[in-house]
Design an enzyme around this catalytic site. Structure first.
Site, short mmCIF file in Angstrom:
data_model
loop_
_atom_site.label_atom_id
_atom_site.label_comp_id
_atom_site.label_asym_id
_atom_site.label_seq_id
_atom_site.Cartn_x
_atom_site.Cartn_y
_atom_site.Cartn_z
N CYS A 163 78.71 57.13 97.20
CA CYS A 163 80.05 57.67 96.96
C CYS A 163 80.08 58.71 95.84
O CYS A 163 81.11 59.34 95.62
CB CYS A 163 81.02 56.54 96.63
SG CYS A 163 80.99 55.21 97.84
N HIS A 303 88.19 58.18 90.49
CA HIS A 303 87.49 57.66 91.66
C HIS A 303 88.47 56.85 92.50
O HIS A 303 88.52 57.00 93.72
CB HIS A 303 86.30 56.82 91.22
CG HIS A 303 85.40 56.38 92.33
ND1 HIS A 303 84.84 57.28 93.22
CD2 HIS A 303 84.97 55.16 92.71
CE1 HIS A 303 84.10 56.62 94.10
NE2 HIS A 303 84.16 55.32 93.81
N GLU A 314 87.40 51.28 86.27
CA GLU A 314 87.60 52.69 85.93
C GLU A 314 88.64 52.83 84.82
O GLU A 314 88.46 53.63 83.89
CB GLU A 314 88.03 53.50 87.16
CG GLU A 314 88.16 54.98 86.86
CD GLU A 314 88.26 55.86 88.08
OE1 GLU A 314 88.05 57.08 87.96
OE2 GLU A 314 88.55 55.32 89.18
N LYS A 335 92.40 59.77 96.84
CA LYS A 335 92.02 58.84 97.91
C LYS A 335 93.23 58.09 98.45
O LYS A 335 93.18 57.55 99.56
CB LYS A 335 90.98 57.84 97.41
CG LYS A 335 89.58 58.42 97.20
CD LYS A 335 88.59 57.33 96.83
CE LYS A 335 87.18 57.89 96.59
NZ LYS A 335 87.07 58.62 95.32
N HIS A 340 88.82 57.14 101.58
CA HIS A 340 87.55 57.33 100.87
C HIS A 340 86.56 58.02 101.80
O HIS A 340 86.10 57.44 102.78
CB HIS A 340 87.01 55.98 100.42
CG HIS A 340 85.87 56.06 99.47
ND1 HIS A 340 85.15 57.21 99.23
CD2 HIS A 340 85.31 55.10 98.65
CE1 HIS A 340 84.21 56.98 98.34
NE2 HIS A 340 84.28 55.71 97.97
N PHE A 399 78.05 52.90 95.02
CA PHE A 399 77.18 51.76 95.27
C PHE A 399 75.81 52.06 94.66
O PHE A 399 75.36 53.21 94.65
CB PHE A 399 77.02 51.52 96.78
CG PHE A 399 78.16 50.79 97.43
CD1 PHE A 399 79.29 50.42 96.73
CD2 PHE A 399 78.10 50.47 98.78
CE1 PHE A 399 80.34 49.75 97.34
CE2 PHE A 399 79.14 49.79 99.41
CZ PHE A 399 80.26 49.43 98.69
#
Length: 413
Positions: A163, A303, A314, A335, A340, A399
């Site tokens: 990501c 994010h 975050e 997003k 996403h 990830f």
């Protein structure tokens, strides 16, 4: 050392294709999340039936014979590159091709082709596999095909950091230009993973929202009722140039890239570090490269995935980096509108951040109707906001604990 600016934007997203359409959709707070049409969801016993799909006629941009030999992730990258080059007003015939490079990443690559060819293999045997199978699935083919289409012979590479891919690709291209290895870079990310295998894989991890009855409200970052991210497809390609090159050709400049930070959580395959240590390190690295104090930052394109752990960590990381100034930051997640986009997400969000700096209008976090009391920052709820921003961050946390952060500056000459 050369300064690096953004002169062309090529977003291919579930809420709009092209810079103007994408920008207007953000200002309207449009959601691109719908019931999946790419395949028959009723044929699969999966709890997730929603995604962010791109509505684009590929044949308007690419030769139809060519399309059959390209996975959709490459198709979307080529569309994004065409849009970015047009938007930049870049005449590649007048450029030295050895000084123009490509750096386009993908988190997953050609998964639709993998699925199709698995079926051929098991039903008809390996001798019936397509000779284009391997060239269609490998992740470097987005960069490769962009370079081949335009005859670009400069630095060419591919980033695969899940990501964080899109942000990592733009940041890596920024470094190429700063090093004086090219004058122009086409950089970004692309992904086309709205497929049964990808949706199924993320679903069994419990990573996806199951708000199937309210698709447009399913992606809801930083809210109390967030229940997972919504998978989307798309591409984001940017034209980056050295400032000298951009000024010499009279280019419009959206923003300047002044810092880039990378880090690893070194913690877990999917969950962020609970104390946000990797995110903090990446943000601080971007600020330090630019020589910018935290208090100078006005806006963060987060994010903001809409998953319980990611959003909490975050916010924690932002508070650690910015201290009391965190409460003065405007923080929004695009997003909430696009879903996403995995490997394309960071590049699309860099585009949104550049547009915010250039236009003086911040995109909202939509679906923000039940605040999480533990997440108490200013998330630009539901409506765009006029704001003259000088410095803005764009965050991506992946990830594998791989993090990438860009620091952009409003261009003022």
């Amino acid at each position: 050392m050369p300064r690096v600016v953004i002169t062309g934007l090529g977003p291919v997203t579930p809420i709009g294709v092209g810079a103007e359409a994408f920008h207007q959709a953000q200002l309207a707070g449009k959601s691109g999340v719908r019931r999946i049409t790419r395949y028959d969801t009723e044929a699969y016993k999966l709890p997730v039936k929603i995604a962010g799909e791109v509505d684009v006629e590929v044949g308007d941009y690419l030769d139809r014979r060519e399309v059959r030999r390209l996975d959709r992730f490459v198709q979307l990258a080529l569309i994004g590159a065409e849009l970015a080059i047009r938007d930049a007003g870049l005449d590649l015939e007048r450029e030295d091709p050895t000084r123009v490079g490509t750096l386009v990443g993908s988190g997953i690559g050609g998964i639709k082709t993998w699925e199709d060819q698995f079926k051929v293999y098991f039903e008809r045997g390996p001798h019936r596999l397509s000779p284009f199978f391997i060239p269609m699935v490998i992740a470097n083919m987005a960069s490769g095909h962009v370079a081949m289409k335009y005859g670009l012979m400069g630095p060419s590479s591919t980033v695969v950091t899940a990501c964080a891919t899109g942000t990592d690709a733009v940041g890596s291209a920024f470094r190429v230009l700063k090093a004086g290895l090219a004058d122009v870079m086409l950089a970004g990310g692309t992904e086309a993973a709205v497929t049964p295998m990808a949706i199924g894989g993320f679903a069994v991890m419990k990573a996806l929202s199951t708000r199937n009855d309210e698709p447009e409200r399913a992606s809801r970052p930083f809210t109390k009722s967030r229940d997972g991210f919504v998978l989307g497809e798309g591409a984001g390609i940017l034209v980056l140039e050295t400032l000298e090159h951009a000024l010499a050709r009279g280019a419009r400049i959206y923003a300047e890239i002044v810092g880039f930070g990378r880090s690893a959580d070194a913690h877990h395959i999917t969950e962020p570090h609970p104390e946000g240590l990797g995110a903090v390190l990446a943000i601080r690295s971007a600020l330090e490269e630019a020589g910018v104090a935290p208090e100078a930052v006005d806006y963060v394109n987060a994010h903001g995935t809409s998953t319980p752990h990611n959003d909490r960590v975050e916010v924690l990381a932002l508070k650690k980096v910015f201290g009391p100034h965190a409460k003065k930051l405007a923080v929004s997640s695009t997003k909430s509108m696009t879903g996403h986009l995995l490997g394309a997400a960071g590049a699309v969000e860099a585009i949104a951040t550049a547009q915010a700096l250039h236009s003086g209008v911040l995109p909202p976090t939509i679906n923000y109707d039940d605040p999480d009391p533990e997440l108490d920052l200013d998330f630009v709820p539901n409506q765009p906001r006029e704001a003259q921003v000088t410095y803005a961050l764009s965050n991506s946390f992946a990830f594998g604990g791989q993090n990438a952060v860009l620091l952009l500056k409003r261009f003022a000459g």
